[in-house]
Design a protein around this motif. Structure first.
Motif, mmCIF file in Angstrom:
data_model
loop_
_atom_site.group_PDB
_atom_site.id
_atom_site.type_symbol
_atom_site.label_atom_id
_atom_site.label_comp_id
_atom_site.label_asym_id
_atom_site.label_seq_id
_atom_site.Cartn_x
_atom_site.Cartn_y
_atom_site.Cartn_z
ATOM 1 N N LEU A 92 0.826 -1.203 0.000
ATOM 2 C CA LEU A 92 0.000 0.000 0.000
ATOM 3 C C LEU A 92 0.866 1.260 0.000
ATOM 4 N N CYS A 93 1.892 1.269 0.842
ATOM 5 C CA CYS A 93 2.783 2.439 0.900
ATOM 6 C C CYS A 93 3.483 2.672 -0.436
ATOM 7 N N TYR A 94 3.934 1.585 -1.069
ATOM 8 C CA TYR A 94 4.572 1.707 -2.377
ATOM 9 C C TYR A 94 3.574 2.228 -3.421
ATOM 10 N N SER A 95 2.372 1.622 -3.452
ATOM 11 C CA SER A 95 1.384 1.979 -4.473
ATOM 12 C C SER A 95 0.865 3.397 -4.295
ATOM 13 N N TRP A 96 0.726 3.826 -3.052
ATOM 14 C CA TRP A 96 0.149 5.132 -2.763
ATOM 15 C C TRP A 96 1.222 6.236 -2.692
ATOM 16 N N LEU A 97 2.186 6.045 -1.785
ATOM 17 C CA LEU A 97 3.146 7.111 -1.515
ATOM 18 C C LEU A 97 4.199 7.256 -2.604
ATOM 19 N N ASP A 98 4.559 6.145 -3.245
ATOM 20 C CA ASP A 98 5.600 6.190 -4.273
ATOM 21 C C ASP A 98 5.011 6.340 -5.670
ATOM 22 N N MET A 99 3.875 5.678 -5.942
ATOM 23 C CA MET A 99 3.333 5.636 -7.299
ATOM 24 C C MET A 99 2.006 6.382 -7.447
ATOM 25 N N GLY A 100 1.454 6.883 -6.341
ATOM 26 C CA GLY A 100 0.213 7.662 -6.414
ATOM 27 C C GLY A 100 -0.971 6.901 -6.971
ATOM 28 N N PHE A 101 -1.009 5.588 -6.774
ATOM 29 C CA PHE A 101 -2.090 4.734 -7.266
ATOM 30 C C PHE A 101 -2.268 4.835 -8.786
ATOM 31 N N GLU A 102 -1.186 5.097 -9.482
ATOM 32 C CA GLU A 102 -1.216 5.076 -10.953
ATOM 33 C C GLU A 102 -0.983 3.631 -11.394
ATOM 34 N N TRP A 103 -2.076 2.910 -11.627
ATOM 35 C CA TRP A 103 -1.994 1.457 -11.812
ATOM 36 C C TRP A 103 -1.192 1.073 -13.053
ATOM 37 N N THR A 104 -1.282 1.879 -14.101
ATOM 38 C CA THR A 104 -0.488 1.576 -15.307
ATOM 39 C C THR A 104 0.995 1.691 -15.007
ATOM 40 N N ASP A 105 1.364 2.742 -14.269
ATOM 41 C CA ASP A 105 2.768 2.927 -13.896
ATOM 42 C C ASP A 105 3.242 1.824 -12.950
ATOM 43 N N ILE A 106 2.357 1.402 -12.048
ATOM 44 C CA ILE A 106 2.713 0.333 -11.112
ATOM 45 C C ILE A 106 2.983 -0.965 -11.876
ATOM 46 N N ALA A 107 2.075 -1.301 -12.817
ATOM 47 C CA ALA A 107 2.257 -2.521 -13.608
ATOM 48 C C ALA A 107 3.549 -2.458 -14.413
ATOM 49 N N SER A 108 3.837 -1.290 -14.979
ATOM 50 C CA SER A 108 5.070 -1.118 -15.753
ATOM 51 C C SER A 108 6.295 -1.239 -14.856
ATOM 52 N N ASP A 109 6.204 -0.679 -13.640
ATOM 53 C CA ASP A 109 7.318 -0.740 -12.696
ATOM 54 C C ASP A 109 7.602 -2.174 -12.267
ATOM 55 N N ILE A 110 6.546 -2.934 -12.044
ATOM 56 C CA ILE A 110 6.704 -4.341 -11.654
ATOM 57 C C ILE A 110 7.388 -5.124 -12.771
ATOM 58 N N ALA A 111 6.991 -4.834 -14.007
ATOM 59 C CA ALA A 111 7.559 -5.565 -15.149
ATOM 60 C C ALA A 111 9.007 -5.176 -15.413
ATOM 61 N N LYS A 112 9.360 -3.907 -15.156
ATOM 62 C CA LYS A 112 10.700 -3.413 -15.503
ATOM 63 C C LYS A 112 11.751 -3.677 -14.442
ATOM 64 N N ARG A 113 11.354 -3.626 -13.182
ATOM 65 C CA ARG A 113 12.346 -3.699 -12.101
ATOM 66 C C ARG A 113 12.277 -5.062 -11.416
ATOM 67 N N PRO A 114 13.339 -5.874 -11.551
ATOM 68 C CA PRO A 114 13.308 -7.245 -11.022
ATOM 69 C C PRO A 114 13.017 -7.312 -9.521
ATOM 70 N N PHE A 115 13.564 -6.401 -8.721
ATOM 71 C CA PHE A 115 13.370 -6.519 -7.281
ATOM 72 C C PHE A 115 11.914 -6.270 -6.900
ATOM 73 N N ILE A 116 11.208 -5.435 -7.674
ATOM 74 C CA ILE A 116 9.785 -5.219 -7.407
ATOM 75 C C ILE A 116 8.979 -6.427 -7.893
ATOM 76 N N LEU A 117 9.364 -6.991 -9.023
ATOM 77 C CA LEU A 117 8.695 -8.202 -9.525
ATOM 78 C C LEU A 117 8.815 -9.341 -8.526
ATOM 79 N N VAL A 118 10.010 -9.526 -7.972
ATOM 80 C CA VAL A 118 10.236 -10.589 -6.990
ATOM 81 C C VAL A 118 9.416 -10.335 -5.725
ATOM 82 N N GLY A 119 9.404 -9.087 -5.259
ATOM 83 C CA GLY A 119 8.619 -8.757 -4.076
ATOM 84 C C GLY A 119 7.138 -8.965 -4.306
ATOM 85 N N PHE A 120 6.645 -8.564 -5.484
ATOM 86 C CA PHE A 120 5.228 -8.747 -5.793
ATOM 87 C C PHE A 120 4.872 -10.224 -5.904
#
Length: 209
Positions: A92-120
């Motif tokens: 929630l903190c990542y999605s809200w405070l870091d990404m502002g609930f921009e779901w397209t950007d969140i999905a892109s971030d998960i796909a691009k950054r391995p450490f976020i993909l692994v965490g997700f």
């Protein structure tokens, strides 16, 4: 120790203790005492508490066996659910405070950054464990299937440490990573050594009777 664990208020005490970090973070955010970058602090603190509670959850069985404290099992479910609570806060903190609930950007971030993909991925694997933590779920799945499903927690532990490692790699700060990795390695190694499959393998090659 056994009397304390058997006490009817033992779960209440654990519940309050597990909520303390959350209360402290809420108070810090409300009083603006989380440093120059509160968003980053909250994201990292909730991640740290997820790892700590994951270690505590996995430590229940070894401690129960080594010290003969079956009463510890009463507390394992709550520790596991609080692990999920803090990983939800982390997401929630990542999605809200870091990404502002921009779901397209969140999905892109998960796909691009391995450490976020692994965490997700770790979060996704942990979700069915939280959803099937009740006695009703155990009866519905059957004890054997439920046990197999909940072995996903071992994969979650590995992915969580890998997520933490990659997150810290940018700053070459691996001291805490080493601590968590060591603790989880010991806890998982204990399970391997004490597993029935391992004992059967050792017996088959003549190391045990």
């Amino acid at each position: 120790m056994r009397q304390a664990l058997q006490h009817r208020r033992a779960k209440l005490v654990l519940w309050l203790l597990c909520l303390l970090p959350f209360a402290w973070l809420v108070l810090g955010a409300a009083s603006d005492t989380l440093g120059a970058n509160p968003a980053e602090y909250l994201i990292r603190a909730t991640g740290d508490w997820t790892l700590r509670l994951l270690c505590m959850t996995l430590a229940v069985t070894p401690l129960r066996v080594m010290f003969g404290l079956p009463e510890l099992l009463r507390l394992r479910r709550m520790l596991g659910l609080f692990t999920y609570f803090y990983v939800l806060l982390h997401l929630l903190c990542y999605s809200w405070l870091d990404m502002g609930f921009e779901w397209t950007d969140i999905a892109s971030d998960i796909a691009k950054r391995p450490f976020i993909l692994v965490g997700f991925t770790a979060f996704v694997l942990l979700t069915p464990l939280a959803l099937t933590s009740s006695n009703r779920a155990i009866r519905w799945l059957g004890a054997k299937r439920w046990q197999w499903l909940h072995r996903l927690v071992y994969a979650v532990a590995v992915l969580a440490v890998l997520h933490f490692f990659w997150m810290r790699a940018g700053k070459s700060n691996f001291a805490e990573v080493f601590v968590y990795a060591s603790v989880l390695f010991v806890l998982l190694a204990w399970r391997v050594v004490h597993s029935s499959v391992w004992r059967q393998l050792l017996r088959s090659v003549g190391f045990t009777r």
